[in-house]
Design a protein around this motif. Structure first.
Motif, mmCIF file in Angstrom:
data_model
loop_
_atom_site.group_PDB
_atom_site.id
_atom_site.type_symbol
_atom_site.label_atom_id
_atom_site.label_comp_id
_atom_site.label_asym_id
_atom_site.label_seq_id
_atom_site.Cartn_x
_atom_site.Cartn_y
_atom_site.Cartn_z
ATOM 1 N N TRP A 15 -66.899 -34.260 -12.383
ATOM 2 C CA TRP A 15 -67.532 -32.940 -12.391
ATOM 3 C C TRP A 15 -67.125 -32.143 -11.146
ATOM 4 O O TRP A 15 -66.795 -30.959 -11.238
ATOM 5 C CB TRP A 15 -69.054 -33.088 -12.465
ATOM 6 C CG TRP A 15 -69.780 -31.779 -12.462
ATOM 7 C CD1 TRP A 15 -69.998 -30.953 -13.538
ATOM 8 C CD2 TRP A 15 -70.379 -31.125 -11.338
ATOM 9 N NE1 TRP A 15 -70.696 -29.833 -13.140
ATOM 10 C CE2 TRP A 15 -70.940 -29.919 -11.798
ATOM 11 C CE3 TRP A 15 -70.497 -31.445 -9.991
ATOM 12 C CZ2 TRP A 15 -71.607 -29.031 -10.956
ATOM 13 C CZ3 TRP A 15 -71.159 -30.561 -9.150
ATOM 14 C CH2 TRP A 15 -71.711 -29.373 -9.633
ATOM 15 N N LEU A 16 -67.149 -32.789 -9.982
ATOM 16 C CA LEU A 16 -66.793 -32.104 -8.740
ATOM 17 C C LEU A 16 -65.337 -31.638 -8.735
ATOM 18 O O LEU A 16 -65.041 -30.530 -8.301
ATOM 19 C CB LEU A 16 -67.071 -33.003 -7.533
ATOM 20 C CG LEU A 16 -68.540 -33.122 -7.163
ATOM 21 C CD1 LEU A 16 -68.763 -34.286 -6.218
ATOM 22 C CD2 LEU A 16 -69.035 -31.815 -6.559
ATOM 23 N N VAL A 17 -64.430 -32.477 -9.209
ATOM 24 C CA VAL A 17 -63.022 -32.083 -9.278
ATOM 25 C C VAL A 17 -62.878 -30.870 -10.199
ATOM 26 O O VAL A 17 -62.229 -29.878 -9.845
ATOM 27 C CB VAL A 17 -62.134 -33.250 -9.763
ATOM 28 C CG1 VAL A 17 -60.705 -32.773 -10.036
ATOM 29 C CG2 VAL A 17 -62.129 -34.378 -8.736
ATOM 30 N N ASP A 31 -54.077 -22.873 -6.725
ATOM 31 C CA ASP A 31 -53.355 -23.591 -7.776
ATOM 32 C C ASP A 31 -53.958 -24.995 -7.951
ATOM 33 O O ASP A 31 -54.968 -25.335 -7.324
ATOM 34 C CB ASP A 31 -51.854 -23.628 -7.484
ATOM 35 C CG ASP A 31 -51.488 -24.388 -6.206
ATOM 36 O OD1 ASP A 31 -52.293 -25.225 -5.715
ATOM 37 O OD2 ASP A 31 -50.379 -24.164 -5.693
ATOM 38 N N ASP A 32 -53.335 -25.798 -8.785
ATOM 39 C CA ASP A 32 -53.855 -27.127 -9.124
ATOM 40 C C ASP A 32 -53.864 -28.111 -7.953
ATOM 41 O O ASP A 32 -54.541 -29.139 -8.033
ATOM 42 C CB ASP A 32 -53.043 -27.743 -10.267
ATOM 43 C CG ASP A 32 -53.260 -27.020 -11.582
ATOM 44 O OD1 ASP A 32 -54.247 -26.265 -11.701
ATOM 45 O OD2 ASP A 32 -52.441 -27.209 -12.502
ATOM 46 N N THR A 33 -53.129 -27.809 -6.885
ATOM 47 C CA THR A 33 -53.102 -28.746 -5.763
ATOM 48 C C THR A 33 -54.470 -28.870 -5.093
ATOM 49 O O THR A 33 -54.752 -29.886 -4.455
ATOM 50 C CB THR A 33 -52.036 -28.362 -4.718
ATOM 51 O OG1 THR A 33 -52.315 -27.056 -4.201
ATOM 52 C CG2 THR A 33 -50.636 -28.405 -5.336
ATOM 53 N N GLN A 40 -58.523 -36.663 -4.499
ATOM 54 C CA GLN A 40 -58.135 -37.676 -3.511
ATOM 55 C C GLN A 40 -59.274 -37.962 -2.537
ATOM 56 O O GLN A 40 -59.534 -39.122 -2.198
ATOM 57 C CB GLN A 40 -56.879 -37.238 -2.747
ATOM 58 C CG GLN A 40 -56.331 -38.315 -1.835
ATOM 59 C CD GLN A 40 -55.952 -39.575 -2.607
ATOM 60 O OE1 GLN A 40 -55.148 -39.525 -3.522
ATOM 61 N NE2 GLN A 40 -56.546 -40.725 -2.255
ATOM 62 N N ILE A 41 -59.970 -36.921 -2.094
ATOM 63 C CA ILE A 41 -61.123 -37.107 -1.203
ATOM 64 C C ILE A 41 -62.164 -37.992 -1.879
ATOM 65 O O ILE A 41 -62.707 -38.920 -1.274
ATOM 66 C CB ILE A 41 -61.728 -35.745 -0.807
ATOM 67 C CG1 ILE A 41 -60.759 -34.965 0.101
ATOM 68 C CG2 ILE A 41 -63.081 -35.920 -0.123
ATOM 69 C CD1 ILE A 41 -61.124 -33.505 0.286
ATOM 70 N N LEU A 42 -62.428 -37.718 -3.147
ATOM 71 C CA LEU A 42 -63.424 -38.493 -3.889
ATOM 72 C C LEU A 42 -62.954 -39.927 -4.145
ATOM 73 O O LEU A 42 -63.746 -40.870 -4.037
ATOM 74 C CB LEU A 42 -63.761 -37.791 -5.199
ATOM 75 C CG LEU A 42 -64.623 -36.542 -5.005
ATOM 76 C CD1 LEU A 42 -64.515 -35.613 -6.198
ATOM 77 C CD2 LEU A 42 -66.073 -36.942 -4.747
ATOM 78 N N THR A 43 -61.685 -40.100 -4.469
ATOM 79 C CA THR A 43 -61.136 -41.448 -4.671
ATOM 80 C C THR A 43 -61.271 -42.267 -3.392
ATOM 81 O O THR A 43 -61.709 -43.424 -3.426
ATOM 82 C CB THR A 43 -59.659 -41.370 -5.110
ATOM 83 O OG1 THR A 43 -59.596 -40.701 -6.374
ATOM 84 C CG2 THR A 43 -59.036 -42.744 -5.231
ATOM 85 N N ASP A 44 -60.918 -41.659 -2.264
ATOM 86 C CA ASP A 44 -61.029 -42.357 -0.975
ATOM 87 C C ASP A 44 -62.489 -42.708 -0.673
ATOM 88 O O ASP A 44 -62.785 -43.818 -0.212
ATOM 89 C CB ASP A 44 -60.459 -41.498 0.155
ATOM 90 C CG ASP A 44 -58.958 -41.315 0.062
ATOM 91 O OD1 ASP A 44 -58.292 -42.029 -0.729
ATOM 92 O OD2 ASP A 44 -58.436 -40.406 0.764
#
Length: 163
Positions: A15-17, A31-33, A40-44
């Motif tokens: 949801w956050l992404v 853009d999509d980056t 990546q922040i959430l994965t980490d």
């Protein structure tokens, strides 16, 4: 409206992404980056956060998510505020202040002496909130990020008790 602050739960990261990607593409032309960075922040965070000194705060009203803020460790004495976000309908009602207070108090209670954050000058409401709460603007510099020209900012707040 009864609002509950919860930790990161099932579906919150996706949801956050999605929210960050859509909101900033619409409002600032990112853009999509940007969504890739949020992911990546959430994965980490999910892969290795220490619950004793790092926390996610996700705001809920019933079954609806309204926003988030994260406290993550930089060093033993420095925390970083990340992923501060509110859906448009939740803005202007004091929830941003509540999230900022919860995150800052958690950092203070966790023994951090300082908290830092990174943002963009275009996030005027958030920057005004930081300034009202004692955060200090450390630097501003023009950058080209997420497909647009921006002014990147670094902020900090001292969390040590006054004597």
């Amino acid at each position: 409206m009864d609002i509950e602050l919860r930790g990161l739960g099932p579906g919150d990261a996706e949801w956050l992404v999605d929210q960050h990607g859509q909101a900033y593409a619409s409002s600032e032309g990112f853009d999509d980056t940007f969504a890739v960075l949020v992911a990546q922040i959430l994965t980490d965070f999910e892969a290795g956060h220490d619950e004793t000194c790092e926390r996610a705060f996700v705001a809920w009203a019933g079954t609806k998510r309204l926003g988030s803020v994260f406290c993550v460790r930089v060093t033993a004495k420095i925390a970083k505020l990340r992923l501060f976000y509110l859906v448009e309908d939740a803005r202007g009602h004091g929830l941003g202040q509540r999230l900022l207070d919860a995150c800052t108090q958690f950092a203070r209670d966790s023994g951090y002496d300082e908290m830092q954050l990174w943002t963009h000058e275009s996030h005027k409401a958030a920057c005004a909130l930081y300034a009202r709460n004692g955060w200090q603007l450390l630097s501003s510099k023009p950058v080209h990020s997420f497909g647009v020209d921006l002014v990147e900012q670094a902020w900090r707040i001292d969390l040590t008790p006054e004597v």
